[in-house]
Each structure stands twice: as C-alpha cells, then as structure tokens.
Design an enzyme around this catalytic site. Structure first.
Site, PDB file in Angstrom:
ATOM      1  N   SER A  51      51.505  40.523  46.232  1.00 13.22           N
ATOM      2  CA  SER A  51      50.281  39.878  46.692  1.00 13.22           C
ATOM      3  C   SER A  51      49.997  38.620  45.865  1.00 13.22           C
ATOM      4  O   SER A  51      50.804  37.688  45.858  1.00 13.22           O
ATOM      5  CB  SER A  51      49.129  40.878  46.651  1.00 13.22           C
ATOM      6  N   ASP A  54      50.322  45.361  57.342  1.00 10.04           N
ATOM      7  CA  ASP A  54      49.585  44.785  56.217  1.00 10.04           C
ATOM      8  C   ASP A  54      48.439  43.940  56.763  1.00 10.04           C
ATOM      9  O   ASP A  54      48.658  42.870  57.328  1.00 10.04           O
ATOM     10  CB  ASP A  54      50.519  43.922  55.362  1.00 10.04           C
ATOM     11  N   HIS A  67      49.157  47.492  52.702  1.00 12.63           N
ATOM     12  CA  HIS A  67      49.368  46.415  51.728  1.00 12.63           C
ATOM     13  C   HIS A  67      49.913  46.914  50.386  1.00 12.63           C
ATOM     14  O   HIS A  67      50.674  46.206  49.721  1.00 12.63           O
ATOM     15  CB  HIS A  67      48.045  45.682  51.493  1.00 12.63           C
TER      16      HIS A  67
END
Length: 348
Positions: free
Chosen positions: A203, A290, A326
C-alpha cells in the site's frame, strides 16, 4: 376607531412595509456574509494552515498506533523467533525494527541476542525488508500474518516502523520515509554477504519502496528485488479515490485544495515515474477485491513498468482472486510459491 388607534395601526403597518422592503437587502447581505466566510475558509492562508497538516495526517495516519498496549520491545509475545532492535538514521530519528528469522532456524534462535540475529543475516536464506502501509505499527495482526507466512517459507523478515510510527522517533514525511527505507536496506546489505535482499512494500509502503529503489539505482546499487503489494500509481490518484475522501470530490475547489496541500507537504510517492527508472526484478501482486487501492491501479502500474523495462522478464504481475481484500493476500495459499518462484528465477 379614534385617532390614536388609527395612528398606532398606521405606524405598525409602516414598520411591516419597511421590513418587507428591506428583506431582499437582508438576504443579499446574509449571502455576502456567507460568501465572505466561504472565501475566508478557502483562502490561501487558511488552506496553508489547515490542509497540509490535515493531508499529512490522512496520508500517514501514524497517530493511530494500534494495536494498543503492545510492548514493541518484546516481539516474542506476538511472534516467535523474533528480536527487536533499533537503527539510528539521523539525529532525532531512531527506527524500531523486528527481525524474524526463518522458521527452520527457530530452535537455533531461542535465547539468542541481537548479535546472533544480526550474524544470521548471512546464512544464505533470502531477506525481505518489509515496508508497511499507513496507520498502526509493526505488530498489526495482518502484518504479523504475512511475516509468519514468509518466515515459514524460509525468509528473514525485517519489519520496519518508519519515523513517527510505533516507537520510532521523528515526524513522517515522504523524504523521511524514503531515507528510512534506504538506511535499513543498506544496513542489511552490509551484513548479508552474498544473500539477496528484497524490498517489499504494501500500500503506502509501495511508494516508499520505489522511492528508495530509485535512489539506490541512481547511486549505482540496484535493489536485489522489489515486491509491490497493492500498489497505486501515485499518491494524488490514490488520494482522490480514497474512501474517506471520495464523498468530498464534488465540493467546489476541493480537488485543487487537495492538490495544493499535497504539493505543500511534498507528498507525491510517484510509483508510475519511479518504475521507469528501475532495473531490479519487480513483482506486482494485487487482489481482485481490493477496495482500498483498486486493482486497476496495479494493472496500470504494471503496464508502465513493462513498457519501460528493457528486460521484460524482470517484470511480472500476479492477480489474486477475490476473498483477500487489501490486507490479507498472505492468506492465499499460492502467495508464498508465487514469491519464491519469482525470486528464485531472478536470482538464479
């Protein structure tokens, strides 16, 4: 009706007429006051006072130090064969790091000190420097899940808390986080001998990873490998699609204010530009479901990298089916094999 009564009625009516006549003017005045307040709110001085620190807070979210009541100096309470240590990056900045050795060395690690763990870095087992996303710290449950999977798969894992995260000192900035990653990578390489070291970013950490990889490439020391989990193209695109900010996109001037704030804070994390400068083996992994960083960003980044790389075999993307969102690609039973196969081929 006597004269006095008529006079009172006439006076009352005259007041009503005056108020009615002044109503449009009052509305206009009120409108001007509202417009003036809005202009003051969106004026440059106020934007500079409020939005840059607000965006800094939303991008890094480092004030949210969950899980709470965790003693970061005692990682063995959370994950086995792991030691805590600190690295000084620069004056005022000391990073907290957990080093987890491969599970196959778990028995050897019992009761050992930091010196033993440091020496173990050149035992031939590959090393991953893990650069996490925003919020929380190195003891976050989903991060520990990934570290355990990698440890069981034969990897050393160095879980880094950037400046301002966990018990690391300093304040987070893009430049600062990049310096942190470079420092930890170079510290690890100096102790790993011929053992390869991979930067793994998740991320927000993907932006840190490519920033660091680009700097090291420019120094003439390309990173041994880069793995980007759930990457974005750049922080501007990621921000306007961030769930908490999406609802404000239609407000007049919001996007410009957002862009100005990011520019003021010098927050870019340009993955899309960075990958054009790399030669290191690059693996992009992303989940279909995600919702935090949509799959389309990962696909776009892969296309940019694939087009830029001279050796196309050094770039690969693997898309994982729905069910892991995610933070939990580590729960997919094929993740470890995907990573090991890619690195083995590149490091052969």
């Amino acid at each position: 009706m006597d004269a006095d009564a008529q006079g009172c009625v006439a006076s009352w009516w005259a007041m009503v007429v005056r108020n009615l006549r002044s109503f449009p003017h009052s509305c206009s005045t009120l409108g001007r006051k509202i417009a003036s307040l809005y202009h003051s709110f969106t004026s440059k001085p106020l934007k500079e006072r409020i939005f840059p620190p607000l965006m800094n807070m939303l991008i890094f979210f480092n004030f949210f130090k969950a899980p709470f009541l965790v003693d970061l100096k005692k990682p063995e309470l959370k994950i086995p064969h792991t030691v805590n240590f600190y690295i000084r990056v620069e004056p005022g900045v000391i990073l907290g790091i957990w080093h987890t050795v491969p599970s196959c060395r778990g028995k050897d690690a019992k009761g050992k000190d930091c010196g033993w763990y440091e020496a173990a870095l050149h035992d031939g087992n590959p090393i991953i420097v893990y650069l996490h996303g925003s919020a929380e710290h190195r003891a976050a449950p989903h991060r520990l899940e990934l570290v355990k999977v990698l440890s069981d798969g034969g990897f050393h894992v160095l879980s880094v808390d950037y400046r301002g995260f966990g018990d690391s000192t300093g304040k987070p900035t893009e430049e600062g986080l990049t310096s942190d990653a470079i420092c930890v990578y170079e510290w690890t390489k100096a102790r790993s001998g011929t053992t390869p070291v991979c930067l793994w970013g998740h991320s927000l950490g993907t932006g840190v990873a490519t920033n660091a990889a680009k700097v090291l490439e420019e120094k003439g020391f390309p990173v041994d490998a880069v793995i980007l989990e759930a990457p974005f193209t750049n922080i501007w695109i990621a921000s306007i699609n961030y769930p908490l900010l999406k609802i404000y996109r239609k407000l007049p001037g919001f996007l410009r204010t957002l862009m100005d704030a990011l520019r003021k804070d010098k927050i870019v994390f340009p993955n899309d530009e960075n990958v054009k400068c790399l030669s290191s083996p690059l693996l992009i992994i992303h989940g279909e479901d995600d919702n935090t960083v949509p799959l389309e960003f990962g696909k776009e980044l892969y296309e940019i990298a694939h087009n830029a790389y001279r050796n196309k075999e050094r770039v690969k993307m693997v898309i994982f089916p729905s069910g892991f969102q995610h933070n939990f690609l580590c729960r997919n039973p094929t993740l470890l094999k995907t990573v090991r196969d890619f690195l083995s081929k590149q490091w052969a």
